[in-house]
Design a protein around this motif. Sequence first.
Motif, short mmCIF file in Angstrom:
data_model
loop_
_atom_site.label_atom_id
_atom_site.label_comp_id
_atom_site.label_asym_id
_atom_site.label_seq_id
_atom_site.Cartn_x
_atom_site.Cartn_y
_atom_site.Cartn_z
N GLN A 81 49.47 4.08 49.29
CA GLN A 81 50.51 4.37 50.27
C GLN A 81 51.24 5.67 49.92
O GLN A 81 51.47 6.51 50.80
CB GLN A 81 51.51 3.21 50.35
CG GLN A 81 52.61 3.45 51.37
CD GLN A 81 53.55 2.26 51.50
OE1 GLN A 81 53.23 1.16 51.08
NE2 GLN A 81 54.72 2.48 52.09
N LYS A 82 51.60 5.85 48.65
CA LYS A 82 52.34 7.05 48.25
C LYS A 82 51.51 8.32 48.47
O LYS A 82 52.01 9.32 48.97
CB LYS A 82 52.75 6.94 46.79
CG LYS A 82 53.83 5.89 46.54
CD LYS A 82 54.12 5.72 45.05
CE LYS A 82 55.14 4.62 44.81
NZ LYS A 82 55.38 4.38 43.35
N ALA A 85 48.93 8.67 50.52
CA ALA A 85 48.71 8.85 51.96
C ALA A 85 49.95 9.39 52.64
O ALA A 85 49.85 10.24 53.54
CB ALA A 85 48.28 7.53 52.59
N GLU A 86 51.11 8.92 52.24
CA GLU A 86 52.36 9.42 52.82
C GLU A 86 52.55 10.90 52.52
O GLU A 86 52.99 11.68 53.39
CB GLU A 86 53.54 8.62 52.29
CG GLU A 86 53.67 7.23 52.92
CD GLU A 86 54.77 6.39 52.30
OE1 GLU A 86 55.16 5.40 52.91
OE2 GLU A 86 55.22 6.73 51.18
N SER A 87 52.20 11.31 51.30
CA SER A 87 52.32 12.73 50.94
C SER A 87 51.38 13.58 51.77
O SER A 87 51.77 14.64 52.27
CB SER A 87 52.00 12.91 49.44
OG SER A 87 52.92 12.19 48.64
N SER A 111 49.98 12.78 54.73
CA SER A 111 50.32 12.74 56.15
C SER A 111 51.52 13.65 56.44
O SER A 111 51.55 14.32 57.48
CB SER A 111 50.62 11.31 56.60
OG SER A 111 51.76 10.80 55.94
N HIS A 112 52.46 13.68 55.52
CA HIS A 112 53.61 14.58 55.71
C HIS A 112 53.17 16.04 55.63
O HIS A 112 53.67 16.89 56.37
CB HIS A 112 54.68 14.31 54.64
CG HIS A 112 55.94 15.11 54.85
ND1 HIS A 112 56.80 14.86 55.89
CD2 HIS A 112 56.45 16.16 54.16
CE1 HIS A 112 57.80 15.72 55.83
NE2 HIS A 112 57.62 16.52 54.79
N GLU A 118 53.48 10.10 61.84
CA GLU A 118 53.26 10.21 60.40
C GLU A 118 52.85 8.88 59.79
O GLU A 118 51.95 8.83 58.94
CB GLU A 118 54.52 10.75 59.72
CG GLU A 118 54.27 11.19 58.29
CD GLU A 118 55.42 12.02 57.72
OE1 GLU A 118 55.63 11.96 56.50
OE2 GLU A 118 56.10 12.70 58.51
N VAL A 119 53.48 7.78 60.23
CA VAL A 119 53.10 6.48 59.67
C VAL A 119 51.71 6.06 60.15
O VAL A 119 50.96 5.41 59.43
CB VAL A 119 54.15 5.38 59.99
CG1 VAL A 119 55.44 5.67 59.29
CG2 VAL A 119 54.36 5.24 61.49
N THR A 128 49.35 7.89 58.13
CA THR A 128 49.38 7.35 56.77
C THR A 128 48.40 6.20 56.61
O THR A 128 47.61 6.16 55.66
CB THR A 128 50.81 6.88 56.40
OG1 THR A 128 51.68 8.01 56.38
CG2 THR A 128 50.82 6.22 55.03
#
Length: 379
Positions: free
Chosen positions: A155-156, A158-160, A162-163, A311-312, A315
């Motif tokens: 998750q971390k 992927a969030e980076s 996607s942002h 973004e989510v 993600t």
Amino acid sequence: MSESNQNSLFSKATNWAAIAFLVYLVLVAVGTVSGGFKLASGGSAGAKEIFEFATNPFVALLLGALATALVQSSSTVTSVIVGLVAGGLPISIAIPMVMGANIGTTITNTLVSIGHIRSKEEFQRAFAASTVHDFFNLLAVAIFLPLEIMFGMLQKLAESLSHLFVGDADLSLKSYNFIKPLVKPAVNVIKDAVSFLDGKAIGIAMVVIGIALILFAVTTLGKLLKKALVGTAKELLHSAIGRGPVAGITSGAAVTIMVQSSSTTTSLMIPLAGSGVFNTRQIYPFTLGANIGTTITALLAATSISGAAAEVALTIALVHVMFNIFAVALIYGIPTLRELPLIMAEKLAKIGANNKPAALGYVLGSFFIVPGLIMMAVR
């Protein structure tokens, strides 16, 4: 140009036009699920309440596996999950669902292997080649789900990413997102069609219609792509499987991206295994490539989401990609882990060949009965 050539060109053009329309329909369907979920749940707070029964990652995993087994398409389920995440489903719940979809998708090629059940030798070879996919995905989940629960690494990361790709959603997507203007009119048509309903019922109806459209579009798209690309796919399949693991993984991913269905790709291999053209060890890497290739659908679905939810949505799509890539790199890269799915598949195939009801029991029990019972018990 002869009349037969003209008819052939017309047929090909019509087929590709239908493929383009179905890709658009997938985008519309995901947008419909997302919009409907928001209306039905009242936003993120309502979404959390609706999915309260799945706050346990283990239940979410089973939900993803069972849903995929029922519709026999991880592409469908992951596309729906992307829409639900955009509508407020917590990513921490969506991640186990995506992992479960990887498990559930293996049922199709396992069912294909049962077509060889009349011949003991053929069935043993085919069943081993199909269940190696099962055991690999189970091992991948056994390794990565606990790590994800403890550290949230997928998750971390992927969030980076996607942002990095999306940036400030309010600024970048308004300027560059061309998907929303394409799909919004069609989503509005669906919304207007159910506007005679009251309140949250409109959102529920949109979710149901969106899921039905995804199921129809992905299934039909797979059939049309197989028709358009079957010659190329078959040639690639026969020429690449025996060239080693890197070529096998690459080819499996390429064919799956073309047909947008890992079930289709892996099912193509089972008759080859049953007939003895390739053994389970040779087919194994191709199967892993199919796992990677099937993630294209979730990425495609994520492009239909706009605004802050983009973004989510991206993600969870990236989580699907990274989970499969990391699982292949880790499990296939370590000799001891690499052998485990092969050993287990061959042992199960031997048991199944000598006791065919046990093989049928494995399929029904593993994909339907056990997940269903556990989910009801935990819930």
